[in-house]
Design an enzyme around this catalytic site. Structure first.
Site, PDB file in Angstrom:
ATOM      1  N   LYS A 159      26.252  70.678 107.330  1.00 48.92           N
ATOM      2  CA  LYS A 159      25.713  69.343 107.623  1.00 48.92           C
ATOM      3  C   LYS A 159      26.174  68.415 106.511  1.00 48.92           C
ATOM      4  O   LYS A 159      26.445  68.861 105.397  1.00 48.92           O
ATOM      5  CB  LYS A 159      24.179  69.384 107.658  1.00 48.92           C
ATOM      6  CG  LYS A 159      23.557  68.244 108.416  1.00 48.92           C
ATOM      7  CD  LYS A 159      23.491  68.496 109.913  1.00 48.92           C
ATOM      8  CE  LYS A 159      23.088  67.248 110.660  1.00 48.92           C
ATOM      9  NZ  LYS A 159      22.874  67.515 112.088  1.00 48.92           N
ATOM     10  N   ASP A 172      25.476  62.516 114.109  1.00 45.26           N
ATOM     11  CA  ASP A 172      24.024  62.747 114.010  1.00 45.26           C
ATOM     12  C   ASP A 172      23.426  61.337 113.914  1.00 45.26           C
ATOM     13  O   ASP A 172      24.088  60.363 114.334  1.00 45.26           O
ATOM     14  CB  ASP A 172      23.691  63.614 112.779  1.00 45.26           C
ATOM     15  CG  ASP A 172      22.234  64.075 112.756  1.00 45.26           C
ATOM     16  OD1 ASP A 172      21.882  64.987 113.506  1.00 45.26           O
ATOM     17  OD2 ASP A 172      21.420  63.499 111.996  1.00 45.26           O
TER      18      ASP A 172
HETATM   19  P1  NDP Z   1      20.704  58.055 116.736  1.00 39.99           P
HETATM   20  O1  NDP Z   1      21.088  57.456 115.465  1.00 39.99           O
HETATM   21  O2  NDP Z   1      21.544  57.823 117.939  1.00 39.99           O
HETATM   22  O3  NDP Z   1      19.202  57.639 117.109  1.00 39.99           O
HETATM   23  C1  NDP Z   1      18.144  57.915 116.264  1.00 39.99           C
HETATM   24  C2  NDP Z   1      16.871  57.340 116.870  1.00 39.99           C
HETATM   25  O4  NDP Z   1      15.770  57.795 116.114  1.00 39.99           O
HETATM   26  C3  NDP Z   1      16.848  55.827 116.842  1.00 39.99           C
HETATM   27  O5  NDP Z   1      16.083  55.361 117.915  1.00 39.99           O
HETATM   28  C4  NDP Z   1      16.149  55.565 115.488  1.00 39.99           C
HETATM   29  O6  NDP Z   1      15.518  54.298 115.392  1.00 39.99           O
HETATM   30  C5  NDP Z   1      15.123  56.658 115.491  1.00 39.99           C
HETATM   31  N1  NDP Z   1      14.750  56.980 114.118  1.00 39.99           N
HETATM   32  C6  NDP Z   1      15.583  57.363 113.116  1.00 39.99           C
HETATM   33  N2  NDP Z   1      14.904  57.516 111.974  1.00 39.99           N
HETATM   34  C7  NDP Z   1      13.625  57.220 112.279  1.00 39.99           C
HETATM   35  C8  NDP Z   1      12.443  57.217 111.516  1.00 39.99           C
HETATM   36  N3  NDP Z   1      12.439  57.531 110.217  1.00 39.99           N
HETATM   37  N4  NDP Z   1      11.287  56.877 112.168  1.00 39.99           N
HETATM   38  C9  NDP Z   1      11.281  56.560 113.482  1.00 39.99           C
HETATM   39  N5  NDP Z   1      12.386  56.546 114.245  1.00 39.99           N
HETATM   40  C10 NDP Z   1      13.529  56.882 113.651  1.00 39.99           C
HETATM   41  O7  NDP Z   1      20.568  59.626 116.445  1.00 39.99           O
HETATM   42  P2  NDP Z   1      20.552  60.843 117.468  1.00 39.99           P
HETATM   43  O8  NDP Z   1      19.920  60.436 118.742  1.00 39.99           O
HETATM   44  O9  NDP Z   1      21.908  61.417 117.485  1.00 39.99           O
HETATM   45  O10 NDP Z   1      19.624  61.879 116.690  1.00 39.99           O
HETATM   46  C11 NDP Z   1      18.218  61.962 116.913  1.00 39.99           C
HETATM   47  C12 NDP Z   1      17.708  63.304 116.437  1.00 39.99           C
HETATM   48  O11 NDP Z   1      18.379  64.358 117.175  1.00 39.99           O
HETATM   49  C13 NDP Z   1      17.953  63.628 114.966  1.00 39.99           C
HETATM   50  O12 NDP Z   1      16.889  64.434 114.499  1.00 39.99           O
HETATM   51  C14 NDP Z   1      19.225  64.466 115.007  1.00 39.99           C
HETATM   52  O13 NDP Z   1      19.344  65.310 113.867  1.00 39.99           O
HETATM   53  C15 NDP Z   1      18.964  65.279 116.264  1.00 39.99           C
HETATM   54  N6  NDP Z   1      20.144  65.870 116.873  1.00 39.99           N
HETATM   55  C16 NDP Z   1      21.192  65.090 117.280  1.00 39.99           C
HETATM   56  C17 NDP Z   1      22.282  65.671 117.882  1.00 39.99           C
HETATM   57  C18 NDP Z   1      23.383  64.872 118.457  1.00 39.99           C
HETATM   58  O14 NDP Z   1      24.225  65.449 119.161  1.00 39.99           O
HETATM   59  N7  NDP Z   1      23.443  63.559 118.240  1.00 39.99           N
HETATM   60  C19 NDP Z   1      22.399  67.146 118.015  1.00 39.99           C
HETATM   61  C20 NDP Z   1      21.190  67.856 117.642  1.00 39.99           C
HETATM   62  C21 NDP Z   1      20.134  67.230 117.065  1.00 39.99           C
HETATM   63  P3  NDP Z   1      16.167  53.167 114.468  1.00 39.99           P
HETATM   64  O15 NDP Z   1      17.355  52.677 115.245  1.00 39.99           O
HETATM   65  O16 NDP Z   1      15.106  52.149 114.303  1.00 39.99           O
HETATM   66  O17 NDP Z   1      16.546  53.827 113.169  1.00 39.99           O
END
Ligand code: NDP
Length: 447
Positions: free
Chosen positions: A126, A166
């Site tokens: 990571k 991510d």
């Molecule tokens: P994105 O950046 O596309 O989206 C993240 C989302 O989560 C946004 O809506 C963001 O809101 C919100 N968010 C982030 N930090 C916080 C916080 N501290 N409190 C509240 N909301 C928050 O990321 P992903 O959708 O790719 O990832 C989401 C999760 O899925 C993560 O945990 C990631 O590790 C996991 N994941 C992702 C994978 C992938 O293929 N993308 C694979 C496996 C797991 P805002 O815009 O306001 O920050």
């Protein structure tokens, strides 16, 4: 048994005392895997778990870039190469101001088990940076990504370490990162996954994590002869994972009631249908706006500022935003409101106490390392297609993704089903993930 687990955790705490998220992830694994190790002579006395909690390599580096006002900015870059026993390091890059060693080590550690569960030959890693992409122009994002890759490129490669996206790293960022890697190495290889469709990306990769979390939930519901049809579903986040989880829920006949971002959540009692979801995708992916702007188009919905959506009554919950976003109180509220199934799209979104509540209530609960493995699995399929210089159709990739999620469900059942028939998916995922990596480490000797 408790004393063996405690003395192991004490040792890990001594070495990593200021890394709470990493310790949380290790504790969850140790509690389920150490009892298994003790019962199985081939693993006992080999310090396998102690070796697994130590990254094989950690790289940190300076990332300097110039912002649009001409000022020089300095960020910190990281790559954690956690375990390569079963394949090249594989795992995403996160760009978010909260990124630090603890968060990346927890993510890298979980990734080792997750990648093992997919049955594909991928080790775990990571990386990322404390860079905050919010509010930055496309040119600033490009300059940052180019600077980040101008150091990272010497530590990665298609047969050694293959990063992906991510939080904060989507198709745009992968494009800029890939461009600089290609220039510096003068080669076109599958060194990153999540690439654009016309330059080596796999179909279904953007959808895969969200779809996979829903496919996994579908498998869990099937064990109760149930399905998504007619179910009220609460989703957190509104990024890549949340968007495609919502899309699949809608396709399977469920009603999506909420989405969120770090400023709060929207609740649409009429349901977020596919037209409304298309609006959100445009808002988030193109305009890069805030979720509260949903109300400008759909004024009947509510925006609840600064809160998570777990108080909304639902049958199924899909936490798809970030770590520790669902605590014990939230879990109890969900259970009291009749929630029967929680499938984690995010990594470690539920706290340990929340997971205990789900287990005590005997509801269906899937940890991210099992239920969100569809993303990395499809990244694995992207690597295969890159090596073959071939491209599978949407249907072919989706079919493989479904099969992988079903296999992960079977592995969790094999190792997690108790004598009363309840499936502890946390225990199942941890042990199934551990066995494959541990066997490879034993075969390769003390390296
Ligand atoms: P994105 O950046 O596309 O989206 C993240 C989302 O989560 C946004 O809506 C963001 O809101 C919100 N968010 C982030 N930090 C916080 C916080 N501290 N409190 C509240 N909301 C928050 O990321 P992903 O959708 O790719 O990832 C989401 C999760 O899925 C993560 O945990 C990631 O590790 C996991 N994941 C992702 C994978 C992938 O293929 N993308 C694979 C496996 C797991 P805002 O815009 O306001 O920050």
């Amino acid at each position: 048994m408790k004393s063996i687990v405690d003395s192991f955790l004490d040792l890990v705490k001594q070495r990593n005392g200021n890394e709470p998220e990493f310790l949380q992830a290790v504790e969850e694994v140790a509690e389920t895997v150490i009892p298994y190790i003790v019962k199985h002579d081939i693993y006992h006395g080999k310090n396998i778990l102690l070796r697994m909690v130590e990254p094989e390599r950690v790289v940190t580096f300076r990332v300097c870039w110039v912002d649009d006002t001409g000022e020089i900015q300095v960020n910190r870059g990281y790559r954690i190469q956690m375990n390569s026993a079963i394949g090249p390091y594989k795992g995403g890059l996160r760009f978010h101001p909260t990124v630090n060693m603890s968060i990346l080590k927890f993510l890298a550690f979980e990734q080792v088990f997750k990648n093992s569960l997919t049955t594909l030959p991928m080790g775990g890693g990571k990386g990322g940076s404390d860079f905050d992409p919010k509010g930055k122009s496309d040119n600033e994002i490009m300059r940052f990504c180019h600077s980040f890759m101008s150091e990272l490129f010497r530590h990665i490669g298609p047969n050694s370490d293959v990063p992906a996206g991510d939080i904060g790293v989507g198709g745009r960022e992968i494009g800029f990162l890939f461009g600089m890697y290609k220039k510096l190495r003068n080669e076109f290889t599958g060194v990153l996954t999540g690439k654009g469709e016309s330059w080596g990306g796999s179909l279904i990769r953007p959808e895969a994590t969200g779809y996979g979390a829903v496919y996994f939930a579908e498998k869990m519901l099937e064990t109760k002869n149930d399905s998504f049809k007619g179910k009220n579903v609460v989703v957190s986040g509104s990024g890549n994972v949340a968007q495609y989880a919502a899309e699949k829920v809608i396709q399977l006949g469920g009603k999506v009631l909420t989405l969120s971002d770090s400023s709060g959540y929207i609740y649409d009692a009429e349901g977020i249908d596919s037209d409304k979801l298309a609006f959100i995708m445009q808002l988030k992916n193109v305009k890069r706006g805030r979720i509260s702007e949903y109300l400008e188009a759909y004024p009947n919905a509510e925006f609840v500022k600064g809160k998570t959506p777990w108080g909304v009554k639902c049958d199924i919950a899909l936490p798809c935003a970030t770590q520790n976003e669902l605590n014990e109180n939230d879990a109890d509220t969900l259970i009291n409101n009749g929630c029967i199934c929680v499938s984690e799209g995010a990594n470690m979104p539920s706290t340990k106490a929340a997971i205990n509540s789900f287990h005590n209530a005997k509801i269906l609960f899937a940890p991210g390392k099992a239920s969100n493995a569809g993303g990395v699995a499809t990244s694995g399929l992207e690597m295969t297609q890159n090596s073959l210089r071939y491209k599978w159709s949407r249907e072919e990739v989706d079919e493989k993704l479904k099969e992988i999620m079903a296999n992960i469900h079977d592995s969790c059942t094999e190792y997690g089903k108790d004598e009363n028939g309840y499936i502890d998916y946390v225990k199942g995922a941890n042990i199934a993930g551990f066995v494959k990596v541990a066997d490879a480490m034993l075969a390769q000797g003390v390296v």
